[in-house]
Design a protein around this motif. Structure first.
Motif, PDB file in Angstrom:
ATOM      1  N   VAL A  39     -59.301 -49.570  -0.750  1.00 56.99           N
ATOM      2  CA  VAL A  39     -57.928 -50.051  -0.663  1.00 56.99           C
ATOM      3  C   VAL A  39     -57.090 -49.271  -1.675  1.00 56.99           C
ATOM      4  O   VAL A  39     -57.363 -49.313  -2.885  1.00 56.99           O
ATOM      5  CB  VAL A  39     -57.842 -51.558  -0.950  1.00 56.99           C
ATOM      6  CG1 VAL A  39     -56.392 -52.031  -0.846  1.00 56.99           C
ATOM      7  CG2 VAL A  39     -58.741 -52.342   0.007  1.00 56.99           C
ATOM      8  N   HIS A  40     -56.078 -48.546  -1.174  1.00 56.40           N
ATOM      9  CA  HIS A  40     -55.235 -47.706  -2.025  1.00 56.40           C
ATOM     10  C   HIS A  40     -53.799 -48.204  -2.046  1.00 56.40           C
ATOM     11  O   HIS A  40     -53.305 -48.762  -1.061  1.00 56.40           O
ATOM     12  CB  HIS A  40     -55.215 -46.265  -1.504  1.00 56.40           C
ATOM     13  CG  HIS A  40     -56.479 -45.504  -1.763  1.00 56.40           C
ATOM     14  ND1 HIS A  40     -56.678 -44.756  -2.900  1.00 56.40           N
ATOM     15  CD2 HIS A  40     -57.607 -45.370  -1.011  1.00 56.40           C
ATOM     16  CE1 HIS A  40     -57.869 -44.181  -2.843  1.00 56.40           C
ATOM     17  NE2 HIS A  40     -58.458 -44.543  -1.712  1.00 56.40           N
ATOM     18  N   SER A  41     -53.125 -47.941  -3.163  1.00 54.30           N
ATOM     19  CA  SER A  41     -51.679 -48.111  -3.236  1.00 54.30           C
ATOM     20  C   SER A  41     -51.054 -46.723  -3.161  1.00 54.30           C
ATOM     21  O   SER A  41     -51.753 -45.716  -3.019  1.00 54.30           O
ATOM     22  CB  SER A  41     -51.291 -48.796  -4.552  1.00 54.30           C
ATOM     23  OG  SER A  41     -51.566 -47.923  -5.647  1.00 54.30           O
ATOM     24  N   ASP A  42     -49.737 -46.669  -3.282  1.00 55.87           N
ATOM     25  CA  ASP A  42     -49.031 -45.387  -3.200  1.00 55.87           C
ATOM     26  C   ASP A  42     -48.948 -44.718  -4.566  1.00 55.87           C
ATOM     27  O   ASP A  42     -48.197 -43.773  -4.762  1.00 55.87           O
ATOM     28  CB  ASP A  42     -47.624 -45.582  -2.637  1.00 55.87           C
ATOM     29  CG  ASP A  42     -47.088 -44.305  -2.005  1.00 55.87           C
ATOM     30  OD1 ASP A  42     -47.891 -43.380  -1.762  1.00 55.87           O
ATOM     31  OD2 ASP A  42     -45.866 -44.231  -1.764  1.00 55.87           O
ATOM     32  N   GLY A  43     -49.698 -45.216  -5.519  1.00 59.10           N
ATOM     33  CA  GLY A  43     -49.746 -44.625  -6.856  1.00 59.10           C
ATOM     34  C   GLY A  43     -51.158 -44.706  -7.388  1.00 59.10           C
ATOM     35  O   GLY A  43     -52.109 -44.967  -6.651  1.00 59.10           O
ATOM     36  N   GLY A  44     -51.316 -44.472  -8.678  1.00 63.50           N
ATOM     37  CA  GLY A  44     -52.636 -44.586  -9.281  1.00 63.50           C
ATOM     38  C   GLY A  44     -53.535 -43.412  -9.017  1.00 63.50           C
ATOM     39  O   GLY A  44     -54.764 -43.527  -9.100  1.00 63.50           O
ATOM     40  N   SER A  45     -52.956 -42.271  -8.658  1.00 64.63           N
ATOM     41  CA  SER A  45     -53.724 -41.046  -8.420  1.00 64.63           C
ATOM     42  C   SER A  45     -54.738 -41.259  -7.313  1.00 64.63           C
ATOM     43  O   SER A  45     -54.451 -41.890  -6.304  1.00 64.63           O
ATOM     44  CB  SER A  45     -54.391 -40.588  -9.731  1.00 64.63           C
ATOM     45  OG  SER A  45     -55.018 -39.345  -9.576  1.00 64.63           O
ATOM     46  N   TYR A  46     -55.965 -40.763  -7.506  1.00 63.24           N
ATOM     47  CA  TYR A  46     -56.959 -40.801  -6.438  1.00 63.24           C
ATOM     48  C   TYR A  46     -57.766 -42.094  -6.415  1.00 63.24           C
ATOM     49  O   TYR A  46     -58.537 -42.330  -5.491  1.00 63.24           O
ATOM     50  CB  TYR A  46     -57.940 -39.627  -6.593  1.00 63.24           C
ATOM     51  CG  TYR A  46     -58.712 -39.669  -7.886  1.00 63.24           C
ATOM     52  CD1 TYR A  46     -59.952 -40.304  -7.965  1.00 63.24           C
ATOM     53  CD2 TYR A  46     -58.203 -39.096  -9.040  1.00 63.24           C
ATOM     54  CE1 TYR A  46     -60.659 -40.364  -9.152  1.00 63.24           C
ATOM     55  CE2 TYR A  46     -58.905 -39.148 -10.228  1.00 63.24           C
ATOM     56  CZ  TYR A  46     -60.126 -39.775 -10.287  1.00 63.24           C
ATOM     57  OH  TYR A  46     -60.808 -39.832 -11.471  1.00 63.24           O
ATOM     58  N   LYS A  47     -57.617 -42.941  -7.431  1.00 62.61           N
ATOM     59  CA  LYS A  47     -58.483 -44.103  -7.551  1.00 62.61           C
ATOM     60  C   LYS A  47     -58.035 -45.230  -6.635  1.00 62.61           C
ATOM     61  O   LYS A  47     -56.845 -45.576  -6.595  1.00 62.61           O
ATOM     62  CB  LYS A  47     -58.495 -44.604  -8.994  1.00 62.61           C
ATOM     63  CG  LYS A  47     -59.115 -43.635  -9.981  1.00 62.61           C
ATOM     64  CD  LYS A  47     -59.137 -44.224 -11.376  1.00 62.61           C
ATOM     65  CE  LYS A  47     -59.791 -43.270 -12.362  1.00 62.61           C
ATOM     66  NZ  LYS A  47     -59.795 -43.837 -13.737  1.00 62.61           N
TER      67      LYS A  47
END
Length: 219
Positions: free
Chosen positions: A37-45
């Motif tokens: 689950v990704h957000s539109d920030g936080g780099s690749y993590k």
């Protein structure tokens, strides 16, 4: 790979509990079974994930992702904006930017890096099990086999050991010493190299290229 863009909340229940409040996010389901689950920030993590093997149970508005340990990633979908699947095919894996090959070229041109009086005999000196990166002579005229790696680990030491066993059977070359060269050498590799009588040398790639470091140092 399946890509879902949705407004969702995420709860993880396992060794600890974690909660992601409702927001727009990207959910990735990979062919190996992992869910991220990704957000539109936080780099690749990813914000949260479940490593394979795991099972995905989809019900209207809710995904339950459960691994073999019984840990659960619960994704509550409020609105799905996009849901698509893509066949990526087999990946050949990461290929480095040529640093290792270029490092070998630089060291071939600068054999004195290994000690005063060193000279190059040949790059890619062939043996029955593959080429030795560099074959040199030291100031006494003795042969030295040199294995060059970007990062030095135990496998590299084992590889050089096999080359040395073959080279030392050749009466025209023996005795042949070994040097293991890398930009970084792991402690375990150093211990094994010392046990095999192989010298370790750490080199600075940028310095070999003639590039000076910009940062100030104390020493």
């Amino acid at each position: 790979m399946r890509l879902v863009i949705a407004r969702c909340s995420v709860d993880y229940v396992g060794r600890l509990a974690a909660h992601l409040p409702t927001a727009n996010r990207l959910i990735m389901v990979k062919a190996d079974g992992s869910v991220l689950v990704h957000s539109d920030g936080g780099s690749y993590k990813p914000l949260n994930w479940m490593s394979p093997p795991c099972k995905i149970e989809e019900a209207p508005g809710v995904w339950r992702v459960v691994n073999k340990a019984g840990e659960e990633l619960r994704i509550t979908l409020e609105e799905v904006f996009s849901d698509s699947a893509h066949e990526l095919g087999q990946d050949p894996g990461l290929r480095k930017d040529g640093v290792e090959a270029h490092l070998q070229e630089l060291l071939a041109a600068l054999p004195e890096t290994f000690g005063e009086g060193f000279s190059l005999v040949r790059r890619e000196y062939m043996t029955a099990i593959g080429p030795v990166d560099l074959l040199c002579r030291d100031k006494a005229g003795a042969h030295v086999a040199i294995e060059v790696k970007r990062r030095g680990d135990i496998d590299g030491v084992e590889q050089l050991t096999r080359y040395l066993e073959l080279l030392n059977r050749d009466t025209l070359l023996a005795p042949v010493a070994g040097i293991f060269v890398a930009q970084e050498i792991k402690p375990q590799a150093r211990v094994l190299a010392a046990d095999r009588g192989i010298r370790c040398v750490v080199v600075d790639y940028d310095r070999l290229r003639g590039m000076e470091r910009n940062e100030l140092t104390l020493f």
